[in-house]
Motif scaffolding. Structure first.
Motif, short mmCIF file in Angstrom:
data_model
loop_
_atom_site.label_atom_id
_atom_site.label_comp_id
_atom_site.label_asym_id
_atom_site.label_seq_id
_atom_site.Cartn_x
_atom_site.Cartn_y
_atom_site.Cartn_z
N VAL A 136 -2.62 4.20 -11.91
CA VAL A 136 -3.15 2.68 -11.65
C VAL A 136 -1.83 1.91 -11.13
O VAL A 136 -0.95 1.71 -11.55
N ARG A 137 -2.01 1.33 -9.88
CA ARG A 137 -0.95 0.78 -9.07
C ARG A 137 -1.49 -0.55 -8.60
O ARG A 137 -2.33 -0.80 -7.69
N PRO A 138 -1.29 -1.65 -9.40
CA PRO A 138 -1.71 -3.07 -8.89
C PRO A 138 -0.74 -3.64 -7.79
O PRO A 138 0.58 -3.23 -7.86
N GLY A 265 -4.19 8.70 -2.40
CA GLY A 265 -3.48 7.18 -3.18
C GLY A 265 -2.10 7.32 -3.33
O GLY A 265 -1.39 6.25 -3.09
N ASP A 266 -1.29 8.51 -3.04
CA ASP A 266 0.01 8.36 -3.08
C ASP A 266 0.59 7.77 -1.93
O ASP A 266 1.32 6.71 -2.00
N ILE A 267 0.04 8.06 -0.64
CA ILE A 267 0.61 7.26 0.50
C ILE A 267 0.00 5.83 0.56
O ILE A 267 0.82 5.27 1.07
N THR A 269 -0.69 3.71 -1.58
CA THR A 269 0.07 3.07 -2.66
C THR A 269 1.50 2.34 -1.97
O THR A 269 2.02 1.47 -2.59
N ASP A 270 2.05 3.32 -1.53
CA ASP A 270 3.66 3.00 -0.94
C ASP A 270 3.44 1.98 -0.03
O ASP A 270 4.33 0.80 0.14
N GLU A 271 2.33 2.29 1.04
CA GLU A 271 1.94 1.06 1.87
C GLU A 271 1.76 -0.25 1.32
O GLU A 271 2.43 -1.23 1.76
MG MG Z 1 4.42 8.36 -4.05
#
Ligand code: MG
Ligand code: IPM
Length: 369
Positions: A136-138, A265-267, A269-271
């Motif tokens: 979960v990444r807000p 999701g990994d990619i 969320t960094d953006e």
């Molecule tokens: Mg990552």
């Protein structure tokens, strides 16, 4: 490896995945009624120990009463360093894993993944071992009306067999696995969040036009889950256009909750974190039904140590993760206090000598707490 051996390796992988489905257990831990909650503190490596020292200080301050009353126990877990992991040849050494499993929740500093070789990332091992299926990444940019939360599937997709692909003469094959139960539980987590937090829209992001079986399943199951949430709009997007959408000011503030498979999701969320102010600015929670692990979204930054920039490390991301940990263990007041202090702190740490030092940031933050 020849084709027969590759097929045999594939058969073993398929059997293991079928067993994983058969063993799926969906019982949830409820922190509100627990007498003692054990919070494991794992430093990690690189800048990990530096930022974790700040997070631990903040936790000890905010939870002083609970700690004194024995309701919360902070437990330091040693040994999840790249040196120890390499020496033992284990991405998470067994005795460290046993200590981790004796905790309820974890606050973890970044861990270095050695390049090349076969050692799996400690993050990936822990997410699988503890079955932390929701990442979960807000991300919020209040001045632009942006308040996004990403529900990234965290145990399947390209990661579940990431270090177990096969090489054949002149070619290599990796695997991506999507299960019904794995998709249903991440979709449910995303829609439950939307429902419980007054959100009206969940965007499903895949590349189902190309990854027809796996992402096709992901989209289909997310829509099935959506039927149980009247009043919440479910729309779907392909990952390529979604990465463009996030930098399109005309529409980006319309997104609310985003649910997506692991690698996308990994990619993305960094953006998203970069748009908010850099990967140093976003917190990350890995949530399962039994355990939860909170961490910075960024890596261990060995280059900062090599360049002698220790004093300039940015503790914001791990402190945002600490806010999420406090909420998860039902310490809403402490979470609120820390979140507000982070929002109000105007000392800018940039991770290099052009910005403020970690100490200057902490000095102000502690007065705001
Ligand atoms: Mg990552
Ligand atoms: C993250 C990281 C990890 C991932 C790495 C360290 C394995 O990039 O948490 O986003 O790929 O999931």
């Amino acid at each position: 490896m020849d084709i027969t051996q590759a097929c045999e390796a594939f058969r073993v992988l398929l059997e293991e995945q079928q067993a994983r489905i058969a063993n799926a257990n969906e019982e949830k831990k409820d922190f509100s009624g627990m007498d003692t909650i054990t919070v494991g503190i794992i430093d990690g490596d690189g800048i990990g120990p530096l930022i974790m020292a700040q997070a631990e200080k903040v936790l000890r301050m905010l939870l002083a009463d609970d700690i004194a009353a024995g309701k919360i126990v902070l437990k330091n877990i040693e040994g999840l360093t790249v040196e120890n992991r390499l020496a033992l040849g284990k991405s998470v050494p067994e005795e460290v894993l046993a200590q981790i499993k004796a905790c309820d929740v974890l606050l973890k500093g970044p861990t270095t993944t050695p390049m090349g070789g076969t050692m799996e990332s400690a993050n990936v091992t822990l997410r699988r071992e503890l079955d932390l299926y929701a990442n979960v990444r807000p991300v919020s940019i209040p001045e632009e009306g942006i308040d996004w939360i990403f529900y990234r599937e965290n145990t399947e997709g390209e990661y579940v067999l990431g270090s177990r692909g096969v090489s054949l003469p002149g070619m290599a094959v990796d695997f991506k696995v999507t299960t019904d139960f794995g998709t249903r539980r991440i979709a449910k987590a995303a829609f439950d969040y939307a429902k419980n937090n007054g959100k009206t829209r969940v965007s499903i992001v895949t590349k189902a036009n190309i990854m027809k079986k796996t992402d096709g399943k992901f989209t289909e199951i997310c829509h099935q889950v959506a039927e149980n949430y009247p009043g919440i709009q479910a729309d779907d997007w392909y990952i390529d256009i979604m990465t463009a959408n996030l930098v399109n000011p005309a529409i980006r503030s319309g997104f609310q909750v985003v649910v997506l498979p692991n690698l996308y999701g990994d990619i993305i969320t960094d953006e998203a974190a970069q748009l908010q102010g850099g990967v140093g600015s976003a917190g990350s929670a890995n949530i399962g039904d039994r355990y939860a692990m909170f961490e910075a979204i960024h890596g261990s930054a060995p280059r900062m140590i090599a360049d002698g920039l220790q004093d300039y490390v940015n503790p914001t991301s791990i402190l945002r993760a600490t806010v999420m940990l406090l909420r998860h263990i039902c310490r809403q007041d402490a979470a609120q206090r820390l979140e507000k202090a982070l929002d109000d702190c105007d000392v800018t740490v940039t991770g290099d000598a052009n910005g403020a030092t970690c100490q200057a940031f902490m000095n102000q933050l502690l007065t705001l707490l």
